[in-house]
Design a protein around this motif. Structure first.
Motif: not given
Length: 514
Positions: A184-197
């Motif tokens: 977390d301390e090294f991450i600016k932004f994250a997005l995960l996409t997919g068909v299902s949850k």
């Protein structure tokens, strides 16, 4: 004559669309809001809905490729002097074994290392390599890292027909994604996409900081085309089209905001010369759904105005697959209404999003239930004509011919043929495939009507019985199912259909006008 912008059919790379002057629907206002208001996101959308293009757009934005955003909404809002290192994980191929899945992840991490000018000490250690890649990218570029994951669930979705392999894929992905929270301390932004949850206990364990925007009304149109887009951006391309027909065929996907069109449908509809055809559905026949229907002896008329809880469509687990969330998340059903429960919370009413999905899905169900691939069209035409004309004797003859033509093996090799709902499922699927106004299990004060059909000036009330000794019509009359339609000025027909499970056909067909 002004030359129309080229259509980006099959193009998922933002840079190619912008550099080669393909048509682009500006999603940057929503993208800017997304970035300003949070850091970790999850977005589920059906296949071919623009998820890959969204990921590609975010990559170009964080890499500060200003020249690609000329004239777009975000151009004057973004800080183009800051460039972030981007790790992009895109599962594009099909991996059908544990070895293939591990190889795919290794290749993806290797590609990111080459692009960022970095290397892992131990490439065989997937989690360790990913963690090292994040840390070293932060150190080398002096900025926090952006992580974009396209089709995060592909190892699982592609293997739902072989659950043990799907479970192996789940473990591979869990090892990979758990690194995101740890870094977390090294991450600016994250997005995960997919068909299902998938439920958090299975794949997102340890990654509970993701904000799920799949049913967030603010981002309902982040992927897909709106009606406004068609009337503005696509106005010239759609000149002369019957826009009401376009809406009925391809609009209707509801993620709790403005309804949207699947981009794939609109682009191919325009490219084909405005022919109304099945475009999206044909690209991925959901065979694993058919297997699930067979396994659970699913009663097909339940798909009519299906009511489900928030929790049911929110996620699912591969250890206990339910058909309803699969149909919703894969795009075969969508939300048509939200109802508040008396005890608190909400339930969703699901239905087919549009004519393309309704006709294609019900045709597929018919073929599965009856093996009528060659005869389906003839039966559909006859059924519609008989109902349109109010020809009940012709309707009976067509149904009898329909059931008598179902191959014997379709019954003995198929468990769905051994339960009562099979006969109602066949008739419902056929009638739904005609685009008729149907209501299955229509509620009255005296009970539930098995099936109500409205066509023109005719209303048909149908009750089914299996080995019921001819009591179907008697039940309609005794319970007064038809009373709710009296006074409408329509012709009301009461139809009782009795099936014989040994003969596998109609044993009794009685009707009268109500």
């Amino acid at each position: 004559m002004t030359r129309l912008a080229k259509l980006p059919i099959g193009i998922q790379t933002f840079a190619k669309i912008r550099e080669d002057n393909y048509l682009y629907v500006d999603k940057t206002p929503l993208i800017y809001t997304l970035i300003e208001e949070g850091n970790y996101y999850f977005l589920a959308r059906p296949r071919r809905f623009g998820k890959s293009l969204l990921v590609s757009t975010l990559q170009a934005l964080f890499e500060a490729r200003k020249e690609l955003f000329t004239g777009l909404d975000i151009e004057e809002k973004w800080d183009w002097d800051t460039r972030y290192p981007v790790i992009k994980i895109s599962f594009g191929g099909v991996a059908r074994s544990l070895e293939d899945m591990k190889q795919d992840v290794g290749n993806i991490l290797d590609e990111n290392q080459r692009r960022l000018g970095l290397s892992c000490k131990n490439p065989q250690d997937i989690g360790g390599c990913f963690k090292q890649l994040i840390w070293e990218a932060h150190q080398k570029y002096g900025q926090k890292v952006v992580i974009l994951v396209d089709e995060y669930d592909k190892f699982i979705v592609d293997n739902l027909d072989q659950i043990e392999v799907a479970k192996q894929g789940r473990e591979v992905l869990k090892d990979l994604y758990s690194i995101i929270k740890d870094s977390d301390e090294f991450i600016k932004f994250a997005l995960l996409t997919g068909v299902s949850k998938f439920s958090k206990v299975s794949i997102f364990s340890g990654l509970n900081n993701l904000k799920d925007i799949s049913l967030d009304s603010r981002y309902a149109t982040l992927c897909g085309y709106t009606q406004h887009d068609l009337e503005t951006v696509f106005a010239e391309h759609l000149r002369g089209a019957d826009m009401e027909q376009v809406r009925q065929w391809y609009n209707g996907y509801n993620f709790l905001g403005d309804r949207v069109y699947n981009p794939f449908d609109i682009l191919l509809f325009i490219d084909s010369g405005q022919l109304f055809k099945n475009y999206w559905f044909a690209t991925g026949t959901p065979t694993f759904l058919i297997k699930l229907i067979q396994k659970n002896n699913y009663y097909i008329p339940r798909l009519d105005s299906l009511r489900v809880s928030e929790s049911l469509i929110d996620s699912y687990d591969i250890d206990d697959l339910d058909l309803e969330p699969l149909l919703f998340q894969a795009g075969y059903l969508t939300i048509c209404k939200v109802e508040q429960m008396r005890r608190g919370g909400y339930q969703y009413v699901l239905d087919f999003p549009n004519k393309e999905v309704l006709l294609s899905f019900t045709d597929m169900i018919i073929d599965y239930l009856t093996d009528h691939k060659e005869k389906r069209g003839r039966f559909q035409d006859e059924l519609y004509l008989m109902l349109e004309e109010g020809n009940l004797e012709g309707f009976r003859e067509t149904l009898s011919s329909l059931f008598s033509s179902i191959p014997y093996n379709n019954y003995v090799n198929n468990t769905i043929g051994s339960y009562e709902g099979y006969y109602a499922s066949v008739i419902y699927a056929y009638l739904a495939s005609l685009g008729l106004d149907l209501t299955a299990e229509d509620v009255t004060s005296k009970g539930r009507i098995d099936l109500t059909i409205k066509l023109g000036n005719n209303i048909y009330i149908i009750e089914f019985k299996v080995d019921g000794e001819g009591r179907a019509l008697e039940q309609i009359k005794a319970r007064g199912y038809h009373h709710k339609f009296q006074g409408t000025g329509k012709d009301i027909y009461l139809i009782g259909i009795d099936f014989d499970s040994e003969q596998r056909n109609i044993a009794g067909f009685e009707w009268e006008k109500g």
